[in-house]
Design an enzyme around this catalytic site. Structure first.
Site, PDB file in Angstrom:
ATOM      1  N   ARG A  43      35.085  36.833  17.233  1.00  0.00           N
ATOM      2  CA  ARG A  43      36.289  37.285  17.941  1.00  0.00           C
ATOM      3  C   ARG A  43      36.488  38.793  17.753  1.00  0.00           C
ATOM      4  O   ARG A  43      37.123  39.451  18.571  1.00  0.00           O
ATOM      5  CB  ARG A  43      37.529  36.499  17.484  1.00  0.00           C
ATOM      6  CG  ARG A  43      38.820  36.923  18.203  1.00  0.00           C
ATOM      7  CD  ARG A  43      39.916  35.840  18.222  1.00  0.00           C
ATOM      8  NE  ARG A  43      40.076  35.175  16.961  1.00  0.00           N
ATOM      9  CZ  ARG A  43      40.658  35.691  15.872  1.00  0.00           C
ATOM     10  NH1 ARG A  43      41.140  36.923  15.915  1.00  0.00           N
ATOM     11  NH2 ARG A  43      40.748  35.000  14.768  1.00  0.00           N
ATOM     12  N   TYR A  72      45.597  43.926  43.342  1.00  0.00           N
ATOM     13  CA  TYR A  72      44.915  42.623  43.307  1.00  0.00           C
ATOM     14  C   TYR A  72      45.966  41.534  43.041  1.00  0.00           C
ATOM     15  O   TYR A  72      46.868  41.735  42.229  1.00  0.00           O
ATOM     16  CB  TYR A  72      43.866  42.660  42.200  1.00  0.00           C
ATOM     17  CG  TYR A  72      43.191  41.336  41.962  1.00  0.00           C
ATOM     18  CD1 TYR A  72      42.224  40.872  42.852  1.00  0.00           C
ATOM     19  CD2 TYR A  72      43.524  40.545  40.875  1.00  0.00           C
ATOM     20  CE1 TYR A  72      41.616  39.654  42.638  1.00  0.00           C
ATOM     21  CE2 TYR A  72      42.916  39.328  40.660  1.00  0.00           C
ATOM     22  CZ  TYR A  72      41.965  38.886  41.550  1.00  0.00           C
ATOM     23  OH  TYR A  72      41.364  37.681  41.349  1.00  0.00           O
ATOM     24  N   ASP A  96      42.242  50.518  37.974  1.00  0.00           N
ATOM     25  CA  ASP A  96      41.391  49.361  38.263  1.00  0.00           C
ATOM     26  C   ASP A  96      40.298  49.852  39.204  1.00  0.00           C
ATOM     27  O   ASP A  96      40.537  50.105  40.386  1.00  0.00           O
ATOM     28  CB  ASP A  96      42.253  48.257  38.906  1.00  0.00           C
ATOM     29  CG  ASP A  96      41.436  46.988  39.169  1.00  0.00           C
ATOM     30  OD1 ASP A  96      40.202  47.071  39.255  1.00  0.00           O
ATOM     31  OD2 ASP A  96      42.062  45.920  39.324  1.00  0.00           O
ATOM     32  N   LYS A 155      32.683  41.161  39.392  1.00  0.00           N
ATOM     33  CA  LYS A 155      32.330  41.660  40.715  1.00  0.00           C
ATOM     34  C   LYS A 155      31.000  42.425  40.635  1.00  0.00           C
ATOM     35  O   LYS A 155      29.992  41.847  40.324  1.00  0.00           O
ATOM     36  CB  LYS A 155      33.488  42.491  41.267  1.00  0.00           C
ATOM     37  CG  LYS A 155      34.864  41.803  41.111  1.00  0.00           C
ATOM     38  CD  LYS A 155      35.005  40.514  41.890  1.00  0.00           C
ATOM     39  CE  LYS A 155      36.205  39.669  41.467  1.00  0.00           C
ATOM     40  NZ  LYS A 155      37.495  40.308  41.501  1.00  0.00           N
TER      41      LYS A 155
HETATM   42  C1  PLP Z   1      38.743  40.156  40.867  1.00  0.00           C
HETATM   43  C2  PLP Z   1      39.619  41.303  40.567  1.00  0.00           C
HETATM   44  C3  PLP Z   1      40.442  41.309  39.427  1.00  0.00           C
HETATM   45  C4  PLP Z   1      40.517  40.138  38.479  1.00  0.00           C
HETATM   46  O1  PLP Z   1      39.320  39.939  37.805  1.00  0.00           O
HETATM   47  P1  PLP Z   1      38.831  38.482  37.259  1.00  0.00           P
HETATM   48  O2  PLP Z   1      37.489  38.796  36.696  1.00  0.00           O
HETATM   49  O3  PLP Z   1      38.812  37.540  38.409  1.00  0.00           O
HETATM   50  O4  PLP Z   1      39.827  38.063  36.220  1.00  0.00           O
HETATM   51  C5  PLP Z   1      41.210  42.441  39.196  1.00  0.00           C
HETATM   52  N1  PLP Z   1      41.201  43.496  40.044  1.00  0.00           N
HETATM   53  C6  PLP Z   1      40.437  43.520  41.149  1.00  0.00           C
HETATM   54  C7  PLP Z   1      40.465  44.713  42.039  1.00  0.00           C
HETATM   55  C8  PLP Z   1      39.627  42.429  41.450  1.00  0.00           C
HETATM   56  O5  PLP Z   1      38.881  42.456  42.566  1.00  0.00           O
END
Ligand code: PLP
Length: 422
Positions: free
Chosen positions: A75, A128, A211, A236
């Site tokens: 962890r 998001y 982000d 992604k």
């Molecule tokens: C998919 C996504 C998230 C969330 O990520 P997860 O891996 O699904 O928890 C946050 N911000 C953006 C822009 C995303 O495309």
């Protein structure tokens, strides 16, 4: 550990370091690839060594010069995660990185590490869907005041109105998403960073978080434009094969310390399997993102010329001379591979199109090797009330397309026949 970053005085590029950086085969029976360290805990060489590791891990004292930090418990740290974090940080030229079991875990742990009751969180819109929900429905329960502003508006038209909305309250953090999902509208990272930093409480610097899931880590580097923290859904582009959920946060060691500490106590770190999968993905990150970006330009050009597509939102098509065109050239390295477009006939037209696709899959998520299409209004952004969707530019006929690495002519063939069904 092999942490050489240059040959003959010449710095090595991140793509060259993805196969070696931070891993020493001699520590793993000569294995060329880093094994999966599927273990919850690590044996200490002595009681004194265990004591020393805990003193540093719990912040009871600083790490001494040259002192090697040992492994304790998965962890807190694990070789797959440590090597991955070292490699991920290279793309953003960051001092420190932490990986998480999801993008949401990275984002929520980072926000919670910095926000206390009464603080203002400035955020761009749209966010998001998961972030939108956390910011507007969860954080207010802790007494945090979220204040949103629309992406796509130049700083000159935004600063006074946003400052008035904040009304002198202390700004502790900002969460910016640029380009915005699904509209590809841009936020001026440097402009917002300067404004937010100037509105922080004395003695408590505001933390600007970006982000960077849509363009990063190749086509945009927020830390070079005034941001303090860069966040990823590694599900992604970084993962890139639609087979893993993961997240990451990178920044200076100072900014990362409270986030890494909270990760330990909330247990939002990723497991060794996830770490290992991402190590594998990073070896082809640049190739994949470059191939997808090249495809996206052909696809966007095709869509822009199609009579049943009234509008295309693609960073490579911004009109010269507009403020967003100038911002794009200051802030972004490339247009990436995300395209949104309106299909004629509103939701019914968009649904006819989506149902007729044969190679492109109808699914949420993005950044994988395969192309994916979805309908933001009723899928990823269904949680946002229709009036707010309209305000953010999410139309009834909008389709979001994540372009993959297939042959672009095959993609265009699929889109052509699906548009005939509209
Ligand atoms: C998919 C996504 C998230 C969330 O990520 P997860 O891996 O699904 O928890 C946050 N911000 C953006 C822009 C995303 O495309």
């Amino acid at each position: 550990m092999s942490k050489h970053r240059e040959i003959g005085g010449k710095p090595l590029r991140p793509e060259s370091l993805m196969m070696s950086y931070g891993y020493d085969p001699r520590l793993s029976e000569g294995a060329v690839k880093c094994p999966i360290f599927q273990t919850s805990t690590f044996a200490f060489e002595s009681a004194e060594a265990g004591k020393a590791f805990f003193e540093v891990a719990y912040g009871l004292r600083e790490q001494r010069r040259g002192e090697k930090m040992g492994l304790i418990y998965s962890r807190l740290n694990n070789p797959d995660l440590e090597i991955l974090e070292g490699r991920l940080a290279l793309w953003d030229d960051a001092e420190s990185c932490s990986v998480f079991e999801s993008g949401m875990a990275a984002i929520t742990t980072s926000l919670l590490a910095y926000l206390t009751p009464g603080d203002v969180l400035v955020h761009s819109e749209p966010l998001y869907g998961g972030c939108d929900h956390f910011v507007k429905h969860f954080l207010p329960r802790l007494g945090v005041i979220p204040i949103g502003f629309p992406a796509g508006v130049p700083m000159a038209d935004l600063a006074a109105e946003l400052t008035a909305k904040i009304a002198g309250r202390p700004v502790a953090a900002a969460l910016l998403e640029t380009p915005a999902n699904p509209t590809n509208a841009l936020v001026d990272i440097q402009g917002l960073s300067d404004l937010v930093h100037s509105l922080a409480a004395p003695g408590r610097p505001a933390v600007v978080m970006v982000d960077n899931t849509f363009l990063g880590p190749l086509w945009q580097h927020p830390l070079q434009h005034g941001a303090d923290l860069v966040l990823y859904s590694a599900t992604k582009f970084i993962g890139g094969h639609s087979d893993v959920i993961a997240g990451a946060a990178s920044g200076s060691a100072e900014v990362m310390l409270p986030i890494r500490t909270l990760r330990t106590f909330m247990g939002t770190m990723s497991g060794p399997w996830t770490g290992w999968l991402l190590l594998r993905s990073l070896e082809t990150l640049k190739m994949r993102m470059t191939a997808a970006m090249k495809n996206a330009r052909y696809v966007a050009d095709f869509l822009a010329d199609h009579p049943k597509v009234p509008q295309v939102h693609y960073l490579g098509h911004l009109a010269e001379g507009t403020p967003m065109f100038d911002l794009y050239h200051r802030q972004c390295v490339g247009p990436g591979s995300m395209i949104s477009f309106d299909v004629q006939g509103d939701q019914a037209g968009a649904f006819r199109f989506l149902n007729a696709l044969t190679m492109v899959k109808l699914a949420v998520s993005l950044g994988g090797t395969e192309s994916l299409a979805q309908h933001p209004g009723s899928m990823t952004h269904a949680d946002i009330p229709p009036a707010d969707q309209a305000r953010m530019g999410i139309t009834a006929g909008m389709v979001r397309l994540s372009v993959g690495v297939e042959h672009y002519e095959d993609l265009i063939a699929d889109l052509t026949q699906a548009l005939e069904a509209v």
